[in-house]
Design an enzyme around this catalytic site. Structure first.
Site, mmCIF file in Angstrom:
data_model
loop_
_atom_site.group_PDB
_atom_site.id
_atom_site.type_symbol
_atom_site.label_atom_id
_atom_site.label_comp_id
_atom_site.label_asym_id
_atom_site.label_seq_id
_atom_site.Cartn_x
_atom_site.Cartn_y
_atom_site.Cartn_z
ATOM 1 N N GLY A 113 -20.226 7.074 2.931
ATOM 2 C CA GLY A 113 -19.185 7.335 1.922
ATOM 3 C C GLY A 113 -19.824 7.310 0.554
ATOM 4 O O GLY A 113 -20.540 6.362 0.213
ATOM 5 N N GLY A 173 -18.165 7.963 -2.582
ATOM 6 C CA GLY A 173 -17.124 8.119 -3.587
ATOM 7 C C GLY A 173 -17.173 6.936 -4.540
ATOM 8 O O GLY A 173 -18.246 6.404 -4.841
ATOM 9 N N ASN A 174 -16.009 6.510 -4.991
ATOM 10 C CA ASN A 174 -15.967 5.410 -5.966
ATOM 11 C C ASN A 174 -16.718 4.182 -5.455
ATOM 12 O O ASN A 174 -17.599 3.645 -6.131
ATOM 13 C CB ASN A 174 -14.504 5.075 -6.285
ATOM 14 C CG ASN A 174 -14.393 3.897 -7.225
ATOM 15 O OD1 ASN A 174 -14.601 2.750 -6.825
ATOM 16 N ND2 ASN A 174 -14.128 4.157 -8.486
ATOM 17 N N ALA A 175 -16.380 3.740 -4.240
ATOM 18 C CA ALA A 175 -16.992 2.511 -3.717
ATOM 19 C C ALA A 175 -18.466 2.742 -3.346
ATOM 20 O O ALA A 175 -19.354 2.035 -3.827
ATOM 21 C CB ALA A 175 -16.194 2.029 -2.498
ATOM 22 N N GLY A 176 -18.731 3.751 -2.518
ATOM 23 C CA GLY A 176 -20.080 3.959 -1.977
ATOM 24 C C GLY A 176 -21.092 4.405 -3.013
ATOM 25 O O GLY A 176 -22.210 3.878 -3.074
ATOM 26 N N LYS A 235 0.863 -1.186 0.000
ATOM 27 C CA LYS A 235 0.000 0.000 0.000
ATOM 28 C C LYS A 235 0.892 1.226 0.000
ATOM 29 O O LYS A 235 2.031 1.170 0.498
ATOM 30 C CB LYS A 235 -0.887 0.016 1.264
ATOM 31 C CG LYS A 235 -2.101 0.908 1.130
ATOM 32 C CD LYS A 235 -3.255 0.195 0.441
ATOM 33 C CE LYS A 235 -4.452 1.100 0.249
ATOM 34 N NZ LYS A 235 -5.614 0.372 -0.266
HETATM 35 P P1 NAD Z 1 -13.191 8.016 -2.668
HETATM 36 O O1 NAD Z 1 -12.137 9.032 -2.434
HETATM 37 O O2 NAD Z 1 -13.676 7.833 -4.047
HETATM 38 O O3 NAD Z 1 -14.465 8.332 -1.732
HETATM 39 C C1 NAD Z 1 -14.376 8.464 -0.354
HETATM 40 C C2 NAD Z 1 -15.737 8.927 0.148
HETATM 41 O O4 NAD Z 1 -15.726 8.933 1.562
HETATM 42 C C3 NAD Z 1 -16.117 10.337 -0.301
HETATM 43 O O5 NAD Z 1 -17.494 10.359 -0.618
HETATM 44 C C4 NAD Z 1 -15.874 11.175 0.938
HETATM 45 O O6 NAD Z 1 -16.722 12.315 0.981
HETATM 46 C C5 NAD Z 1 -16.257 10.172 2.014
HETATM 47 N N1 NAD Z 1 -15.672 10.507 3.308
HETATM 48 C C6 NAD Z 1 -14.434 10.980 3.582
HETATM 49 N N2 NAD Z 1 -14.310 11.156 4.904
HETATM 50 C C7 NAD Z 1 -15.475 10.789 5.462
HETATM 51 C C8 NAD Z 1 -15.964 10.744 6.797
HETATM 52 N N3 NAD Z 1 -15.197 11.130 7.816
HETATM 53 N N4 NAD Z 1 -17.221 10.293 6.995
HETATM 54 C C9 NAD Z 1 -17.989 9.892 5.968
HETATM 55 N N5 NAD Z 1 -17.584 9.916 4.696
HETATM 56 C C10 NAD Z 1 -16.346 10.357 4.451
HETATM 57 O O7 NAD Z 1 -12.623 6.673 -2.042
HETATM 58 P P2 NAD Z 1 -13.054 5.185 -2.396
HETATM 59 O O8 NAD Z 1 -12.132 4.693 -3.437
HETATM 60 O O9 NAD Z 1 -14.509 5.108 -2.579
HETATM 61 O O10 NAD Z 1 -12.625 4.451 -1.047
HETATM 62 C C11 NAD Z 1 -13.509 4.353 0.063
HETATM 63 C C12 NAD Z 1 -13.113 3.151 0.900
HETATM 64 O O11 NAD Z 1 -13.158 1.991 0.066
HETATM 65 C C13 NAD Z 1 -11.701 3.215 1.463
HETATM 66 O O12 NAD Z 1 -11.662 2.564 2.710
HETATM 67 C C14 NAD Z 1 -10.899 2.414 0.461
HETATM 68 O O13 NAD Z 1 -9.712 1.887 1.008
HETATM 69 C C15 NAD Z 1 -11.913 1.341 0.130
HETATM 70 N N6 NAD Z 1 -11.641 0.647 -1.128
HETATM 71 C C16 NAD Z 1 -11.669 1.314 -2.314
HETATM 72 C C17 NAD Z 1 -11.400 0.598 -3.470
HETATM 73 C C18 NAD Z 1 -11.455 1.245 -4.832
HETATM 74 O O14 NAD Z 1 -11.292 0.522 -5.831
HETATM 75 N N7 NAD Z 1 -11.710 2.525 -4.938
HETATM 76 C C19 NAD Z 1 -11.073 -0.763 -3.414
HETATM 77 C C20 NAD Z 1 -11.070 -1.401 -2.176
HETATM 78 C C21 NAD Z 1 -11.354 -0.682 -1.030
#
Ligand code: NAD
Length: 410
Positions: free
Chosen positions: A214, A216-219, A103
């Site tokens: 959340g 973002g990408n995942a949520g 990571k």
């Molecule tokens: P992202 O940057 O696209 O989105 C993050 C989201 O979380 C945003 O909507 C942001 O507003 C929100 N956020 C930030 N701080 C916050 C808080 N304190 N309370 C509530 N919401 C908050 O990131 P992502 O890629 O969606 O990643 C989110 C999680 O998923 C992380 O734990 C990441 O490690 C995990 N993840 C992502 C992927 C991927 O392919 N993107 C893969 C595996 C795991």
């Protein structure tokens, strides 16, 4: 040591006790193979120079090259990156893809940077760690606040250093330069396949209400896919706060609202709620999809969901996991629930190395097969060992890693 890495090691110890693993192998798995910390000087738009700190932790590569995302966040620190690298090692083994785990991260608030500053920061990071990464060494990918554009700069800078195109050095790239179709939604899509598999096993069909922390990408992508499949997504949140409508939200309209206002809050027809409230709503499924350690010993008793699907990495602390297990809440662990991202990253890497690209249907069909196979195996181990799903996933992973270590003669 931060709580997170301590937590990761506590989980490792717990699993090794259940499995009775030999001492030497446990010792190897207790520390990362390599820890890299770099200073990245960046010329800011105003003319002054700022120095940022970046990390890359290469945890274990017994089963294949190191693989793991790159996070840009003000909270990034070495202990967090170590924990995330450990979880990647476990996740790749659970998903049964031929990678180890790593990571990376930079301690930065990207909201304070211009696009040019972000590009210079990324290119500076690549130059600082170039000798340690590569298509057969260590392959980064997007994570919190990093995206396909950042991966494109990463690939471009690395290719310049090598003097040739090196698309396989990083995954999650835009499709125009070697990204895979389906990678942008893979984490959410994979999580959705896992959820559907589990609902089927539990014979749950109707009234599936979902809250997602959340956006973002995942949520956000998970919300979109669940909504398209007629699940009731009743609450979502981002870093600012959340919204709730017990009758369900029109997710496409929430996305439009977020795109135009910058946040999900103040969405017409929904009540604003805090991120803490969202976790405690009376939902069938709770999906933490933001940051770590949001479900802790302090709020575990207040969780009313029957299933917690961990799309974020490390959202539930060990103490909270134990409390939820006692309450018969099924926690689907991050190392399974969000493995869709790294599985399609693996497909992207394979396509890059072969210079032959797949159609979206093939990507999704292969993801469906791979993640459902992993889910079925975790479910079987959970029953066989009479443990929670996380322990079952860790047992599977550690069996595989220890076997690889032994065969290689480490
Ligand atoms: P992202 O940057 O696209 O989105 C993050 C989201 O979380 C945003 O909507 C942001 O507003 C929100 N956020 C930030 N701080 C916050 C808080 N304190 N309370 C509530 N919401 C908050 O990131 P992502 O890629 O969606 O990643 C989110 C999680 O998923 C992380 O734990 C990441 O490690 C995990 N993840 C992502 C992927 C991927 O392919 N993107 C893969 C595996 C795991």
């Amino acid at each position: 040591m931060s709580n997170q890495f301590k937590e990761a090691l506590a989980q490792l110890n717990k699993t090794c006790e259940i499995m009775n693993v030999e001492h030497d192998e446990v010792e190897i798995l207790k520390s990362p193979q390599k820890v890299i910390e770099v200073s990245i000087p960046v010329k800011m738009d105003g003319g002054d120079l700022k120095v940022f700190t970046g990390f890359r932790v290469q945890y274990n590569n017994a089963r294949g090259p190191f693989k793991g995302g790159l996070r840009y966040h003000p909270r990034v620190n070495l202990d967090e990156v170590q924990a995330l690298a450990f979880w990647m090692t476990i996740k790749c083994a659970v998903a049964d893809i031929p990678y180890g785990g790593s990571k990376g991260g930079i301690t930065v608030d990207i909201k304070q940077l211009s696009k040019g500053e972000l590009e210079r920061l990324t290119r500076g990071y690549v130059r600082a760690i170039a000798e340690f990464v590569g298509p057969c060494k260590d392959i980064p990918a997007p994570d919190v606040y990093t995206n396909p554009q950042i991966m494109a700069w990463f690939m471009d800078e690395y290719s310049r250093i090598k003097g040739q195109n090196e698309p396989a050095v990083v995954t999650g790239k835009p499709v125009e330069i070697g990204g895979s179709l389906g990678r942008d939604t893979a984490t959410a899509q994979g999580g959705f396949y896992v959820l559907e598999n589990i609902l089927k096993k539990l014979k749950l069909k109707n009234d599936i209400t979902i809250a997602i922390q959340g956006f973002g990408n995942a949520g956000m992508n998970f919300a979109k896919i669940a909504f398209e499949h007629n699940y009731k997504v009743a609450a979502v949140s981002d870093s600012k706060s959340g919204i709730y409508n017990p009758e369900g939200l029109d997710v496409n309209k929430v996305i439009e609202h977020k795109n135009s206002t910058g946040s999900v809050i103040n969405f017409a027809g929904a009540r604003n709620i805090s991120n803490e409230e969202l976790l405690e709503l009376p939902m069938k499924v709770l999906v933490p999809a933001a940051l770590e350690a949001v479900i802790t010993k302090d709020n575990a008793d207040k969780i009313k969901a029957s299933i917690v699907l961990e799309l974020a990495n490390g959202p539930t602390t060990i103490e909270a996991s134990e409390k939820l297990y006692e309450k018969a809440v099924l926690v689907v662990p991050d190392v399974l629930a969000n493995s869709g991202g790294v599985i399609v990253s693996y497909f992207e890497w394979v396509q890059n190395l072969r210079h032959y690209y797949w159609e979206l249907e093939k990507v999704q069909a292969n993801l469906d097969k791979q993640i459902n196979r992993a889910t079925d195996l975790v479910w079987r181990y959970m029953k066989d060992y009479n443990v929670d799903m996380r322990a079952a996933a860790y047992i599977i992973a550690i069996e595989k890693i220890v076997k690889a270590l032994k065969i290689r003669g480490v």
